[in-house]
Design a protein around this motif. Structure first.
Motif, PDB file in Angstrom:
ATOM      1  N   HIS A  17       0.822  -1.207   0.000  1.00 49.61           N
ATOM      2  CA  HIS A  17       0.000   0.000   0.000  1.00 49.61           C
ATOM      3  C   HIS A  17       0.857   1.258   0.000  1.00 49.61           C
ATOM      4  CE1 HIS A  17      -4.027  -1.614   0.221  1.00 49.61           C
ATOM      5  NE2 HIS A  17      -3.657  -2.459   1.172  1.00 49.61           N
ATOM      6  N   ALA A  18       2.081   1.158   0.529  1.00 53.47           N
ATOM      7  CA  ALA A  18       2.956   2.318   0.601  1.00 53.47           C
ATOM      8  C   ALA A  18       3.627   2.632  -0.731  1.00 53.47           C
ATOM      9  CB  ALA A  18       4.027   2.088   1.670  1.00 53.47           C
ATOM     10  N   LEU A  19       3.541   1.699  -1.703  1.00 56.42           N
ATOM     11  CA  LEU A  19       4.161   1.934  -2.993  1.00 56.42           C
ATOM     12  C   LEU A  19       3.461   3.082  -3.721  1.00 56.42           C
ATOM     13  CD1 LEU A  19       4.660  -1.671  -4.445  1.00 56.42           C
ATOM     14  CD2 LEU A  19       6.448  -0.094  -3.714  1.00 56.42           C
ATOM     15  N   PRO A  20       4.213   3.964  -4.349  1.00 56.73           N
ATOM     16  CA  PRO A  20       3.583   4.972  -5.206  1.00 56.73           C
ATOM     17  C   PRO A  20       2.850   4.286  -6.357  1.00 56.73           C
ATOM     18  CG  PRO A  20       5.880   5.512  -4.753  1.00 56.73           C
ATOM     19  CD  PRO A  20       5.664   4.109  -4.260  1.00 56.73           C
ATOM     20  N   HIS A  21       1.801   4.911  -6.830  1.00 59.39           N
ATOM     21  CA  HIS A  21       1.004   4.298  -7.898  1.00 59.39           C
ATOM     22  C   HIS A  21       1.845   4.030  -9.142  1.00 59.39           C
ATOM     23  CE1 HIS A  21      -2.473   3.296 -10.338  1.00 59.39           C
ATOM     24  NE2 HIS A  21      -2.098   4.208 -11.223  1.00 59.39           N
ATOM     25  N   ASP A  22       2.719   4.963  -9.491  1.00 59.62           N
ATOM     26  CA  ASP A  22       3.547   4.771 -10.676  1.00 59.62           C
ATOM     27  C   ASP A  22       4.443   3.540 -10.552  1.00 59.62           C
ATOM     28  OD1 ASP A  22       2.409   7.015 -11.696  1.00 59.62           O
ATOM     29  OD2 ASP A  22       4.133   8.332 -11.341  1.00 59.62           O
ATOM     30  N   MET A  23       4.958   3.315  -9.344  1.00 57.01           N
ATOM     31  CA  MET A  23       5.811   2.143  -9.144  1.00 57.01           C
ATOM     32  C   MET A  23       4.989   0.860  -9.216  1.00 57.01           C
ATOM     33  SD  MET A  23       8.455   1.339  -6.010  1.00 57.01           S
ATOM     34  CE  MET A  23       9.365   2.858  -6.381  1.00 57.01           C
ATOM     35  N   ALA A  24       3.788   0.889  -8.652  1.00 57.84           N
ATOM     36  CA  ALA A  24       2.920  -0.284  -8.727  1.00 57.84           C
ATOM     37  C   ALA A  24       2.552  -0.593 -10.175  1.00 57.84           C
ATOM     38  CB  ALA A  24       1.658  -0.057  -7.893  1.00 57.84           C
ATOM     39  N   VAL A  25       2.303   0.450 -10.966  1.00 57.27           N
ATOM     40  CA  VAL A  25       1.998   0.263 -12.390  1.00 57.27           C
ATOM     41  C   VAL A  25       3.189  -0.343 -13.115  1.00 57.27           C
ATOM     42  CG1 VAL A  25       1.556   1.498 -14.555  1.00 57.27           C
ATOM     43  CG2 VAL A  25       0.236   2.052 -12.510  1.00 57.27           C
ATOM     44  N   GLU A  26       4.403   0.105 -12.771  1.00 62.32           N
ATOM     45  CA  GLU A  26       5.598  -0.443 -13.415  1.00 62.32           C
ATOM     46  C   GLU A  26       5.777  -1.917 -13.067  1.00 62.32           C
ATOM     47  OE1 GLU A  26       8.971  -0.941 -15.627  1.00 62.32           O
ATOM     48  OE2 GLU A  26       7.452   0.662 -15.678  1.00 62.32           O
ATOM     49  N   ILE A  27       5.506  -2.287 -11.821  1.00 61.50           N
ATOM     50  CA  ILE A  27       5.596  -3.696 -11.420  1.00 61.50           C
ATOM     51  C   ILE A  27       4.589  -4.526 -12.211  1.00 61.50           C
ATOM     52  CG2 ILE A  27       5.192  -5.311  -9.525  1.00 61.50           C
ATOM     53  CD1 ILE A  27       6.250  -3.138  -7.632  1.00 61.50           C
ATOM     54  N   SER A  48      -4.470  -9.223  -5.041  1.00 61.45           N
ATOM     55  CA  SER A  48      -3.619  -9.170  -3.846  1.00 61.45           C
ATOM     56  C   SER A  48      -3.943  -7.999  -2.933  1.00 61.45           C
ATOM     57  CB  SER A  48      -2.141  -9.131  -4.252  1.00 61.45           C
ATOM     58  OG  SER A  48      -1.860  -7.949  -4.994  1.00 61.45           O
ATOM     59  N   CYS A  49      -4.274  -6.843  -3.500  1.00 57.75           N
ATOM     60  CA  CYS A  49      -4.577  -5.666  -2.685  1.00 57.75           C
ATOM     61  C   CYS A  49      -5.192  -4.589  -3.553  1.00 57.75           C
ATOM     62  CB  CYS A  49      -3.328  -5.151  -1.979  1.00 57.75           C
ATOM     63  SG  CYS A  49      -2.086  -4.507  -3.123  1.00 57.75           S
ATOM     64  N   ARG A  50      -5.685  -3.547  -2.926  1.00 64.47           N
ATOM     65  CA  ARG A  50      -6.314  -2.460  -3.668  1.00 64.47           C
ATOM     66  C   ARG A  50      -5.324  -1.705  -4.531  1.00 64.47           C
ATOM     67  NH1 ARG A  50     -10.311   0.386   0.834  1.00 64.47           N
ATOM     68  NH2 ARG A  50     -11.731  -1.402   1.128  1.00 64.47           N
ATOM     69  N   MET A  52      -2.611  -2.827  -6.039  1.00 64.27           N
ATOM     70  CA  MET A  52      -2.314  -3.569  -7.248  1.00 64.27           C
ATOM     71  C   MET A  52      -3.539  -3.690  -8.147  1.00 64.27           C
ATOM     72  SD  MET A  52       0.707  -4.209  -7.812  1.00 64.27           S
ATOM     73  CE  MET A  52       2.321  -4.216  -7.041  1.00 64.27           C
ATOM     74  N   ARG A  53      -4.711  -3.694  -7.547  1.00 68.13           N
ATOM     75  CA  ARG A  53      -5.918  -3.715  -8.370  1.00 68.13           C
ATOM     76  C   ARG A  53      -6.003  -2.451  -9.214  1.00 68.13           C
ATOM     77  NH1 ARG A  53     -12.176  -4.711  -6.313  1.00 68.13           N
ATOM     78  NH2 ARG A  53     -13.122  -4.590  -8.399  1.00 68.13           N
ATOM     79  N   ALA A  54      -5.701  -1.329  -8.605  1.00 75.33           N
ATOM     80  CA  ALA A  54      -5.708  -0.065  -9.342  1.00 75.33           C
ATOM     81  C   ALA A  54      -4.605  -0.049 -10.400  1.00 75.33           C
ATOM     82  CB  ALA A  54      -5.540   1.100  -8.385  1.00 75.33           C
ATOM     83  N   ALA A  55      -3.442  -0.589 -10.046  1.00 77.39           N
ATOM     84  CA  ALA A  55      -2.317  -0.594 -10.988  1.00 77.39           C
ATOM     85  C   ALA A  55      -2.609  -1.478 -12.191  1.00 77.39           C
ATOM     86  CB  ALA A  55      -1.052  -1.059 -10.281  1.00 77.39           C
ATOM     87  N   CYS A  56      -3.177  -2.654 -11.953  1.00 78.56           N
ATOM     88  CA  CYS A  56      -3.460  -3.587 -13.045  1.00 78.56           C
ATOM     89  C   CYS A  56      -4.532  -3.053 -13.986  1.00 78.56           C
ATOM     90  CB  CYS A  56      -3.884  -4.944 -12.495  1.00 78.56           C
ATOM     91  SG  CYS A  56      -2.554  -5.847 -11.674  1.00 78.56           S
ATOM     92  N   GLY A  57      -5.359  -2.142 -13.493  1.00 80.68           N
ATOM     93  CA  GLY A  57      -6.385  -1.552 -14.344  1.00 80.68           C
ATOM     94  C   GLY A  57      -5.888  -0.404 -15.185  1.00 80.68           C
ATOM     95  N   ASP A  58      -4.641  -0.026 -15.037  1.00 77.87           N
ATOM     96  CA  ASP A  58      -4.079   1.062 -15.819  1.00 77.87           C
ATOM     97  C   ASP A  58      -3.924   0.633 -17.283  1.00 77.87           C
ATOM     98  OD1 ASP A  58      -1.757   2.812 -16.952  1.00 77.87           O
ATOM     99  OD2 ASP A  58      -2.312   3.790 -15.053  1.00 77.87           O
ATOM    100  N   ARG A  59      -4.276   1.519 -18.222  1.00 75.67           N
ATOM    101  CA  ARG A  59      -4.223   1.184 -19.645  1.00 75.67           C
ATOM    102  C   ARG A  59      -2.805   0.849 -20.106  1.00 75.67           C
ATOM    103  NH1 ARG A  59      -8.329   2.711 -23.106  1.00 75.67           N
ATOM    104  NH2 ARG A  59      -6.803   3.231 -24.709  1.00 75.67           N
TER     105      ARG A  59
END
Length: 266
Positions: A17-27, A48-50, A52-59
């Protein structure tokens, strides 16, 4: 044996949860691009978590999914596979745009929207999409300059940036007009059309090794010496002009499709 306690799991979740959104998107993007089963792994990551759910939904993640690694899904769960292709094409995934474009153009008689999707894939560097789009446009007529540009993209011929971010052909460096990359892309394009239209008709037998470029209305077949003749020990040829090359590829590609499929593209 490692025992994961509730405190350890909570600590790991808090780190995610502490990861910045941009980093989660890169992962998530790296998983999409490198995983042998990207669709399943992204689903697990999404659950796995909210964050990563937001990150995986990134275009941008959808655009990086290596869809070609999910080919087995086409036969094991075709409905799910088609749903994935449709979703990823909406995100701008090059392979998904290519497959959707082929299906629209050849199986559903929707040439214009099919060409638009093929154009998106070609703009992202998808060479097979650029190949199919070039031939579809050339066969339809009225867009020969664009068709030639896409064939040059396939062959990787020298180009320089034009005004407004366009594409300008560099004639000085284009001394040999070969169809070396076209030969490779042609085989993949025929397979993609076969996959999209297998319910309509089976592909015909392979065409003869040497096929002359078709005669266009108001013009004559090329009589230049050596034009279209294969290089020694190679599958590709050298042509005297861009028009001869693209006419040759039109003949080779469309002659490998049954009339019930090839006639959809006019």
């Amino acid at each position: 044996m490692v025992v994961v306690t509730r405190s350890m799991a909570a600590r790991r979740a808090s780190l995610v949860h502490a990861l910045p959104h941009d980093m989660a998107v890169e992962i998530a993007g790296r998983v999409a691009a490198t995983s042998p089963r990207p669709v399943g792994d992204l689903r697990s990551l999404r659950a796995s978590c909210r964050a990563m759910r937001a990150a995986c939904g990134d275009r941008s993640v959808g655009r990086r999914v290596a869809l070609e690694r999910e080919a087995a899904m086409l036969w094991s769960d075709s409905e799910r596979y088609l749903a994935v292709v449709g979703s990823l094409s909406g995100a701008g995934n090059p392979e998904a745009c290519f497959l959707s474009g082929v299906a629209l153009a050849f199986a559903h008689r929707c040439a214009r929207p099919g060409a638009e999707l093929l154009g998106r894939a070609a703009a992202a560097g998808h060479k097979v999409a650029a190949y199919v789009l070039a031939l579809v446009l050339y066969k339809a007529g009225g867009a020969s300059d664009v068709a030639r540009r896409h064939i040059r993209q396939v062959e990787g011929e020298a180009a320089e940036a034009g005004g407004g971010g366009g594409y300008k052909y560099n004639k000085k460096t284009a001394t040999r007009r070969s169809n070396q990359e076209c030969v490779r892309c042609r085989a993949q394009a025929v397979a993609a059309v076969q996959q999209a239209t297998w319910k309509m008709a089976e592909l015909s037998d392979p065409v003869p090794e040497v096929v002359a470029p078709p005669e266009d209305e108001g013009s004559h077949l090329c009589t230049a010496s050596g034009c279209g003749v294969r290089e020694a020990w190679c599958e590709w040829s050298i042509f005297c002009s861009e028009d001869c090359r693209i006419r040759y590829e039109c003949a080779m590609f469309f002659s490998q499709l049954p009339l019930t499929v090839a006639n959809f593209v006019t």
